[in-house]
Each structure stands twice: as C-alpha cells, then as structure tokens.
Write a protein that holds these residues in place. Structure first.
Motif, mmCIF file in Angstrom:
data_model
loop_
_atom_site.group_PDB
_atom_site.id
_atom_site.type_symbol
_atom_site.label_atom_id
_atom_site.label_comp_id
_atom_site.label_asym_id
_atom_site.label_seq_id
_atom_site.Cartn_x
_atom_site.Cartn_y
_atom_site.Cartn_z
ATOM 1 N N PRO A 71 0.796 -1.232 0.000
ATOM 2 C CA PRO A 71 0.000 0.000 0.000
ATOM 3 C C PRO A 71 0.830 1.285 0.000
ATOM 4 O O PRO A 71 0.318 2.347 -0.343
ATOM 5 C CB PRO A 71 -0.828 -0.111 1.292
ATOM 6 C CG PRO A 71 -0.082 -1.069 2.156
ATOM 7 C CD PRO A 71 0.574 -2.020 1.227
ATOM 8 N N GLU A 72 2.112 1.203 0.374
ATOM 9 C CA GLU A 72 2.959 2.399 0.392
ATOM 10 C C GLU A 72 3.435 2.803 -1.002
ATOM 11 O O GLU A 72 3.917 3.920 -1.193
ATOM 12 C CB GLU A 72 4.189 2.156 1.282
ATOM 13 C CG GLU A 72 3.864 1.941 2.751
ATOM 14 C CD GLU A 72 5.118 1.659 3.559
ATOM 15 O OE1 GLU A 72 6.206 1.545 2.952
ATOM 16 O OE2 GLU A 72 5.009 1.557 4.787
ATOM 17 N N VAL A 73 3.324 1.883 -1.968
ATOM 18 C CA VAL A 73 3.814 2.159 -3.321
ATOM 19 C C VAL A 73 2.710 2.824 -4.137
ATOM 20 O O VAL A 73 1.607 2.271 -4.257
ATOM 21 C CB VAL A 73 4.267 0.862 -4.031
ATOM 22 C CG1 VAL A 73 4.788 1.162 -5.432
ATOM 23 C CG2 VAL A 73 5.342 0.161 -3.203
ATOM 24 N N PRO A 74 2.941 4.007 -4.710
ATOM 25 C CA PRO A 74 1.900 4.706 -5.485
ATOM 26 C C PRO A 74 1.460 3.907 -6.712
ATOM 27 O O PRO A 74 2.213 3.082 -7.248
ATOM 28 C CB PRO A 74 2.599 6.002 -5.918
ATOM 29 C CG PRO A 74 3.733 6.174 -4.976
ATOM 30 C CD PRO A 74 4.182 4.794 -4.615
ATOM 31 N N LYS A 75 0.253 4.176 -7.144
ATOM 32 C CA LYS A 75 -0.299 3.522 -8.318
ATOM 33 C C LYS A 75 0.558 3.814 -9.555
ATOM 34 O O LYS A 75 1.014 4.934 -9.758
ATOM 35 C CB LYS A 75 -1.730 4.014 -8.563
ATOM 36 C CG LYS A 75 -2.430 3.346 -9.728
ATOM 37 C CD LYS A 75 -3.846 3.898 -9.877
ATOM 38 C CE LYS A 75 -4.551 3.246 -11.052
ATOM 39 N NZ LYS A 75 -5.927 3.780 -11.232
ATOM 40 N N ASP A 76 0.808 2.782 -10.367
ATOM 41 C CA ASP A 76 1.583 2.871 -11.618
ATOM 42 C C ASP A 76 3.056 3.223 -11.391
ATOM 43 O O ASP A 76 3.755 3.599 -12.334
ATOM 44 C CB ASP A 76 0.966 3.897 -12.589
ATOM 45 C CG ASP A 76 -0.422 3.484 -13.058
ATOM 46 O OD1 ASP A 76 -0.703 2.278 -13.030
ATOM 47 O OD2 ASP A 76 -1.203 4.373 -13.433
ATOM 48 N N HIS A 77 3.540 3.103 -10.157
ATOM 49 C CA HIS A 77 4.964 3.367 -9.916
ATOM 50 C C HIS A 77 5.795 2.231 -10.524
ATOM 51 O O HIS A 77 5.392 1.059 -10.469
ATOM 52 C CB HIS A 77 5.239 3.458 -8.409
ATOM 53 C CG HIS A 77 6.596 4.005 -8.083
ATOM 54 N ND1 HIS A 77 7.730 3.215 -8.074
ATOM 55 C CD2 HIS A 77 7.006 5.257 -7.766
ATOM 56 C CE1 HIS A 77 8.787 3.954 -7.754
ATOM 57 N NE2 HIS A 77 8.375 5.201 -7.566
ATOM 58 N N PRO A 78 6.953 2.550 -11.124
ATOM 59 C CA PRO A 78 7.796 1.504 -11.742
ATOM 60 C C PRO A 78 8.184 0.384 -10.784
ATOM 61 O O PRO A 78 8.483 -0.730 -11.237
ATOM 62 C CB PRO A 78 9.036 2.291 -12.187
ATOM 63 C CG PRO A 78 8.565 3.689 -12.380
ATOM 64 C CD PRO A 78 7.494 3.900 -11.352
ATOM 65 N N ALA A 79 8.171 0.638 -9.488
ATOM 66 C CA ALA A 79 8.544 -0.400 -8.519
ATOM 67 C C ALA A 79 7.643 -1.626 -8.647
ATOM 68 O O ALA A 79 8.100 -2.759 -8.492
ATOM 69 C CB ALA A 79 8.468 0.163 -7.096
ATOM 70 N N LEU A 80 6.362 -1.413 -8.944
ATOM 71 C CA LEU A 80 5.435 -2.536 -9.079
ATOM 72 C C LEU A 80 5.830 -3.437 -10.241
ATOM 73 O O LEU A 80 5.792 -4.676 -10.133
ATOM 74 C CB LEU A 80 4.006 -2.021 -9.259
ATOM 75 C CG LEU A 80 3.428 -1.195 -8.098
ATOM 76 C CD1 LEU A 80 2.039 -0.695 -8.444
ATOM 77 C CD2 LEU A 80 3.399 -2.023 -6.823
ATOM 78 N N GLY A 81 6.205 -2.842 -11.365
ATOM 79 C CA GLY A 81 6.657 -3.630 -12.509
ATOM 80 C C GLY A 81 7.956 -4.350 -12.212
ATOM 81 O O GLY A 81 8.148 -5.514 -12.607
ATOM 82 N N ASN A 82 8.877 -3.681 -11.512
ATOM 83 C CA ASN A 82 10.147 -4.309 -11.152
ATOM 84 C C ASN A 82 9.935 -5.497 -10.214
ATOM 85 O O ASN A 82 10.613 -6.525 -10.336
ATOM 86 C CB ASN A 82 11.067 -3.278 -10.482
ATOM 87 C CG ASN A 82 11.560 -2.223 -11.461
ATOM 88 O OD1 ASN A 82 11.754 -2.504 -12.632
ATOM 89 N ND2 ASN A 82 11.748 -1.014 -10.976
ATOM 90 N N ILE A 83 8.996 -5.344 -9.284
ATOM 91 C CA ILE A 83 8.683 -6.452 -8.366
ATOM 92 C C ILE A 83 8.130 -7.635 -9.144
ATOM 93 O O ILE A 83 8.505 -8.788 -8.902
ATOM 94 C CB ILE A 83 7.684 -5.983 -7.287
ATOM 95 C CG1 ILE A 83 8.353 -4.980 -6.339
ATOM 96 C CG2 ILE A 83 7.143 -7.162 -6.499
ATOM 97 C CD1 ILE A 83 7.400 -4.298 -5.389
ATOM 98 N N LEU A 84 7.246 -7.359 -10.101
ATOM 99 C CA LEU A 84 6.679 -8.435 -10.920
ATOM 100 C C LEU A 84 7.771 -9.156 -11.699
ATOM 101 O O LEU A 84 7.791 -10.394 -11.764
ATOM 102 C CB LEU A 84 5.631 -7.874 -11.884
ATOM 103 C CG LEU A 84 5.056 -8.889 -12.884
ATOM 104 C CD1 LEU A 84 4.287 -9.984 -12.143
ATOM 105 C CD2 LEU A 84 4.170 -8.211 -13.912
ATOM 106 N N MET A 85 8.692 -8.399 -12.308
ATOM 107 C CA MET A 85 9.781 -9.005 -13.071
ATOM 108 C C MET A 85 10.619 -9.903 -12.158
ATOM 109 O O MET A 85 11.015 -11.007 -12.550
ATOM 110 C CB MET A 85 10.652 -7.918 -13.682
ATOM 111 C CG MET A 85 9.964 -7.068 -14.731
ATOM 112 S SD MET A 85 9.611 -7.981 -16.239
ATOM 113 C CE MET A 85 11.270 -8.292 -16.819
#
Length: 394
Positions: A71-85
């Motif tokens: 929940p601390e990570v903003p929506k559409d932040h690149p961190a979410l994509g990096n976590i998925l990778m």
C-alpha cells in the motif's frame, strides 16, 4: 572450546580459522565479483525497459493486487513492474536474472523509503516473499537427483511446489497481519485463487502428460526462451519509443557494477558468521538434540536425518545444496531422507543471505522484523515439506 577442552579436538579452532578465510574469499571471489557481470547486463536491460515504458506497463497490470499488499507504493509506480519481473524470474528459476531484477526492485522501493537506513514496510513484504523461494520448476534439484541416478528424478516436483507455496502464502499472511493489511479483499482473493489454480493446472498437466525427460526439456527451453525474450522485447521497445538504447543500457549498467561492489561488506559479514556456526560443530549438536527430543516424544525420527538441509537453507544456498547431496549419498538418493532433503532445499530460500544482499545493496542497516518474518516463512516451508514428504514417500 567444548570440543577442545572436553573432547580433546586440537583441530577445532583451526577449522574455524580456515572457515573465516575461505568464506570471506567466497563472498568476494565466488559471489560478488561473478555477480557483477550479470548485474551490469541486466540492470542495463532493465533501464532500457524502464525508459521505453515496459516496466510502467507491467505495473498497471499487477497494480490492483500489488497495491493491496504494497500500500505504500503509489499507483503505476515503476517499482510494481520491477517487483513483478523479479517474482517472475524467481518463479521460473531464472537464477542469473532473478538476482539483478530483485536488486532493481529493491532499489525502486528504496526511492520511496523516507528512512534510508531502515527497511520500509514494502521492502519487508518484498523480502519475505523472496525468502519463500517460490519456484515452479526446481530444475537444479531434479538435475542433481538425475546425476546421482535416482529412479525418478522428478518425483519431488509436486512436493517441492506444495512446500514452497505454503512458505510464500504463510509469509505473506504473517507480514500482512503485522502491517494491518486487509487480506479479505476481493482483489487479493481473486489473484491468490488464480495463481493457485494456475499452479495446480500446470503441475497436473506436467505430471499427467509429460515424461521426466519432457519436463526437463520444457523447463530448459521455456526458461531460456523467456529470459532471452525479455531482453529482446525491452530493446525493441526502446527502438519503437525512439530512445537512445545504447546510452540507456550504459547508464543502467554503471549502477549494476556499483551495486555489486557495495554489497561486498554485507556478504562477507554474513557468510563468515554462517561459516563459523557450521565449522565449530554447533550444527551437528543441534541435530543430535532434535533427534533425542523427537525419539523421547515417541515420534518417527527418519525426518531428522534430512534436517541439516533445513538448518542450512536460511543461511547458505550452496551449503544447503551440498548438504542435500551429502544426505542423498549417505542414505540413498531414493531413500526417505534423500527425497526429504531435496524437498527441504526447494521449500524456501536463503533468508540471511537475501537480507544481506538486498538490504546491503541499498544501504539499509536496520532490517526491523524482516528476518523473523522471513524465518516464519522458512519454518512454514519446512513443516509443509515434512508433511508432504510423509504423504508422498513415508
């Protein structure tokens, strides 16, 4: 001291001193420096993908689920994509790519971290999920069983998946409770249900319609095809978006080399401590004590023969792998202990190593509750491994 004074072992301290030098050399020469090449290449590729918009595109896909557990990570932040990778690479057993991708994801989360020397909630959730060692295809374990002439090297395939999935789910739930994340959310339930169904179907199809050779071939081809496809699609996306691909690669690659150098002190400190624990004999005494307790309780002690693999797994990947091989050689590749040792090795990941590597890469000194909750995930994997070991082979 006990071995020297009471057992007359004059080689006790020599073994410890030898381990100090060998483990510190291993941390630098066998881990950090070889990692520099992979880090340099993959962080260069990831930088191309980020500038081309690929990481942002992935973050939109997984955003609804990851926004609930991060929940601390903003929506559409690149961190979410990096976590998925990172999770995708770990899931498919792409070890050479998984570490650089994971370090990139940790770096993205560090950008959002206000207390730079203290782990954030999002970083702890990410790390605990990594320590579960979630992997669909335990290729190295299957290969090692084949080398040691197991009758069916792939017979530990389903037990490994069950054990590591239990580790991942328990770890996520434990951290979610600690961070007061609402788990009974339709998005979380839908994603977890979908992943569970996908794993179940994949395992069922492999066991019903593929031979052990076909499973090995499928793993080898799909894993290598995917890892090459990631690099190609990111570069192609860079050309389509008209960015300077070579310059983007170089910028990312520089960060990869710097990260590899930065983690050296953390790795040395952690691996030396682990080596002393092993070489002083504490590990052997720990197992003897467990065997006595289990026997005194009137329970079956066969699983204790494989427990050294479980002890070492949170500490050292190479150590647990060596102990797994030793267990198969001592008790037999197709023995209960031999098979359970393989399941232990595939049920979780190296918690202390991951903490040192990932937190060290971004300069975090206070890990808060990351290690205890990582060990909770490891414990869940060990308990699940024992149950499925008896269920399948007991």
């Amino acid at each position: 001291m006990i071995k020297l004074i009471f057992l007359g072992d004059t080689e006790a301290f020599k073994a410890i001193v030898d381990s100090l030098f060998s483990s510190s050399q291993t941390a630098v020469m066998d881990i950090a420096l070889p990692l520099a090449g992979a880090m340099t290449f993959w962080l260069g590729i990831m930088n191309i993908g980020e500038r081309a918009g690929a990481i942002k595109f992935l973050s939109r896909i997984v955003g609804p689920f990851f926004q609930r557990i991060f929940p601390e990570v903003p929506k559409d932040h690149p961190a979410l994509g990096n976590i998925l990778m990172s999770f995708s690479a770990n899931l498919l057993g792409l070890l050479n790519a998984a570490t650089p991708l994971g370090l990139k994801a940790m770096g993205s989360l560090q950008e959002l971290n206000k207390e730079k020397e203290e782990a954030s909630n999002a970083q702890i959730m990410f790390l605990v999920l990594l320590t579960s060692g979630m992997q669909l295809l335990p290729v190295t374990i299957i290969a090692q069983r084949a080398i040691l002439h197991a009758k069916d090297p792939t017979d530990i395939f389903i037990p490994c998946i069950i054990a590591t999935y239990a580790s991942a789910v328990v770890g996520m739930i434990a951290v979610a409770i600690k961070q007061r994340i609402r788990l009974f959310d339709k998005v979380i339930i839908a994603w977890l249900g979908g992943i569970t169904l996908m794993i179940t179907v994949l395992v069922w199809m492999m066991t019903q319609y593929m031979t052990k050779d076909q499973i090995s071939t499928f793993s080898k081809v799909s894993s290598n095809l995917l890892i090459f496809f990631i690099a190609v699609i990111f570069i192609a996306g860079g050309f389509i978006k008209r960015i300077n691909v070579f310059e983007s690669f170089i910028d990312g690659a520089k960060a990869g080399f710097e990260t590899s150098v930065k983690i050296i002190p953390y790795l040395v400190a952690m691996l030396v401590g682990i080596a002393v624990f092993k070489s002083c004999g504490a590990l052997g005494y720990l197992n003897d004590g467990l065997r006595w307790a289990v026997h005194s309780a009137g329970l079956d002690t066969r699983f204790v023969d494989a427990m050294p693999v479980a002890y070492l797994k949170p500490l050292s990947g190479s150590g647990s792998r060596a102990m797994m091989i030793s267990t198969m050689q001592t008790y037999g590749t197709d023995s209960f202990a031999g098979r359970l040792g393989c399941i232990f090795n595939g049920s979780a990941d190296t918690t202390f190593y991951i903490v040192a590597l990932y937190f060290g890469s971004v300069g975090i000194k206070r890990s808060r509750y990351a290690i205890p909750f990582g060990l909770i995930a490891d414990l869940a994997g060990i308990i699940a491994a024992i149950f499925v070991g008896y269920l399948f082979f007991g």
